[in-house]
Design an enzyme around this catalytic site. Structure first.
Site, mmCIF file in Angstrom:
data_model
loop_
_atom_site.group_PDB
_atom_site.id
_atom_site.type_symbol
_atom_site.label_atom_id
_atom_site.label_comp_id
_atom_site.label_asym_id
_atom_site.label_seq_id
_atom_site.Cartn_x
_atom_site.Cartn_y
_atom_site.Cartn_z
ATOM 1 N N ARG A 1 -13.308 -7.580 -2.755
ATOM 2 C CA ARG A 1 -12.965 -7.175 -1.401
ATOM 3 C C ARG A 1 -12.471 -5.888 -1.455
ATOM 4 N NH1 ARG A 1 -7.516 -5.790 0.611
ATOM 5 N NH2 ARG A 1 -7.660 -6.551 2.917
ATOM 6 N N VAL A 2 -12.750 -5.067 -0.215
ATOM 7 C CA VAL A 2 -12.232 -3.727 0.095
ATOM 8 C C VAL A 2 -11.473 -3.823 1.477
ATOM 9 C CG1 VAL A 2 -12.696 -1.514 0.448
ATOM 10 C CG2 VAL A 2 -14.264 -2.730 -1.152
ATOM 11 N N GLY A 3 -10.228 -3.409 1.371
ATOM 12 C CA GLY A 3 -9.586 -3.543 2.760
ATOM 13 C C GLY A 3 -9.843 -2.170 3.446
ATOM 14 N N ASP A 4 -8.723 -1.760 4.424
ATOM 15 C CA ASP A 4 -8.881 -0.802 5.195
ATOM 16 C C ASP A 4 -8.566 0.488 4.772
ATOM 17 O OD1 ASP A 4 -6.151 -1.963 5.114
ATOM 18 O OD2 ASP A 4 -5.584 -0.636 6.690
ATOM 19 N N THR B 1 0.934 -1.168 -0.067
ATOM 20 C CA THR B 1 0.149 -0.064 -0.062
ATOM 21 C C THR B 1 0.955 1.226 0.028
ATOM 22 O OG1 THR B 1 -2.053 -0.847 1.192
ATOM 23 C CG2 THR B 1 -1.590 1.235 1.561
ATOM 24 N N THR C 1 -0.817 0.413 6.718
ATOM 25 C CA THR C 1 -0.551 -0.544 5.840
ATOM 26 C C THR C 1 -0.518 -1.987 6.407
ATOM 27 O OG1 THR C 1 1.126 -1.731 4.206
ATOM 28 C CG2 THR C 1 1.840 0.007 5.680
ATOM 29 N N GLY C 2 -1.233 -2.839 6.204
ATOM 30 C CA GLY C 2 -1.261 -4.102 6.647
ATOM 31 C C GLY C 2 -2.337 -4.841 6.547
ATOM 32 N N GLY D 1 -5.763 -5.657 6.026
ATOM 33 C CA GLY D 1 -6.773 -4.740 6.166
ATOM 34 C C GLY D 1 -7.992 -5.003 6.923
HETATM 35 N N1 ASP Z 1 -4.015 -2.641 4.039
HETATM 36 C C1 ASP Z 1 -4.172 -3.050 2.615
HETATM 37 C C2 ASP Z 1 -5.339 -3.813 2.409
HETATM 38 O O1 ASP Z 1 -5.670 -4.725 3.177
HETATM 39 C C3 ASP Z 1 -2.808 -4.000 2.073
HETATM 40 C C4 ASP Z 1 -1.511 -3.489 2.776
HETATM 41 O O2 ASP Z 1 -1.212 -2.537 3.106
HETATM 42 O O3 ASP Z 1 -0.837 -4.183 2.626
HETATM 43 O O4 ASP Z 1 -6.195 -3.760 1.396
#
Ligand code: ASP
Length: 321
Positions: free
Chosen positions: A207-210, A179, A230-231, A233
């Site tokens: 799918r939608v992340g954070d 991200t 970032t991580g 989500g």
């Molecule tokens: N947080 C992002 C998501 O889940 C992915 C990421 O930051 O690595 O879409």
């Protein structure tokens, strides 16, 4: 990392996760640092000129989206169906104005799509085809699939699908991370945050992340802090990561550093929320915690020193101008 004078500050990330030293060549490492520096410089130029935090985070994220090494815009990861679906959000700490998009493909810079939603739609969050139609109507630049394609991301999808099909997919979500994001405090003391992503490799279509969820992967409020995450989500959403940091500052009187470490290390890490955040507060403090092996990250202040790092290591300093 607190500033002692009324100065600007910009922090950025290019994703966190399992960043294996064994797979990192000196050339690759140098390319990541250079990509981070270009983004820092894009935002720094805005802030040094007396520009707004909102414009600085927009410029920095655009530079990261244009860089194929990072998972956003050009170089975004693929869904399990072999498509790219991008999410982005931006938030203005002055009045909590916010804009977000999810599941889009085509706008060259998804962060500009999020900003257009904030400034011109009367809404906060638009998704999919309708969001894309809105971007077309606003005259945003579009690109085709060949612009967004990278061999590295395509191969990562094939590897993940092969593991999945053979029943041998590991549960290491951090392998699939990436991200980009930016947070800033301008000379007037205003805060802003922006985040943009392709999501996670081989995610389910839709799918939608954070990242585009206000209060999870993106948050800004002048009274407390600006945060970009970032991580993993799903966990960042369930723990309202960005808003939780602001709440710990607002209601529990914690410093930015304390609040962000509590969330990243004590709340997210034990429940599988691998990743990290970047944050700045109204005093100009910066916090960049992560709970996995690395996070592409950097920050710059009015001293014009571009500081970047990948692992848990001293930051590389580069004097601009
Ligand atoms: N947080 C992002 C998501 O889940 C992915 C990421 O930051 O690595 O879409």
């Amino acid at each position: 990392m607190t500033s002692t004078h009324d100065d600007f500050v910009l922090a950025i990330h290019g994703g966190a996760g399992t960043i294996l030293r064994s797979k990192m060549t000196p050339e690759r490492e140098a390319a990541y640092h250079a990509g981070l520096r270009r983004a820092l410089e894009a935002g720094r130029a805005v802030l040094a000129d007396g520009g707004a935090a909102l414009d600085a985070v927009t410029a920095a994220v655009m530079a990261l989206e244009d860089e194929p090494l990072f998972n956003a815009g050009r170089g975004a990861v693929y869904t399990s169906a072999g498509k790219q679906e991008m999410d982005a959000a931006i938030m203005d700490g002055r009045d909590r104005a916010a804009g977000a998009v999810a599941g889009i493909f085509g706008p060259r810079n998804p962060i500009l799509a999020a900003r257009a939603v904030m400034e011109h739609s009367g809404h906060v969050f638009l998704i999919g085809e309708s969001a894309m139609n809105f971007c077309r109507a606003r005259g945003l630049s579009f690109e085709d699939a060949s612009y967004f394609y990278t061999e590295q991301r395509w191969n990562a999808l094939q590897e993940t699908l092969a593991m999945r099909n053979s029943g041998a997919e590991d549960q290491d979500e951090s392998r699939k991370h990436g991200t980009v994001g930016a947070v800033a405090r301008d000379r007037k003391g205003h805060l802003a945050a922006a985040t943009s992503t392709g999501g996670m490799t081989a995610k389910a279509p839709g799918r939608v992340g954070d990242s585009p969820v206000i209060g999870a992967g993106t948050w800004a409020d002048n009274a407390t802090c600006a945060v970009s995450g970032t991580g993993h989500g799903e966990i960042f959403i369930r723990y309202a990561a960005g808003h939780e940091i602001a709440s710990l500052m607002r209601y529990a009187g914690k410093s930015l550093e304390e609040a962000s470490r509590v969330v990243v290390m004590d709340m997210l890490a034990p429940v599988g929320g691998s990743g990290g955040i970047i944050a700045v507060d109204h005093t100009g403090a910066v916090s960049l915690p992560f709970n996995c092996s690395g996070m592409y990250r950097g920050y710059v202040r009015g001293d014009n020193v571009l500081r970047t790092a990948i692992y848990d290591e001293p930051m590389v300093e580069f004097c601009q101008g």
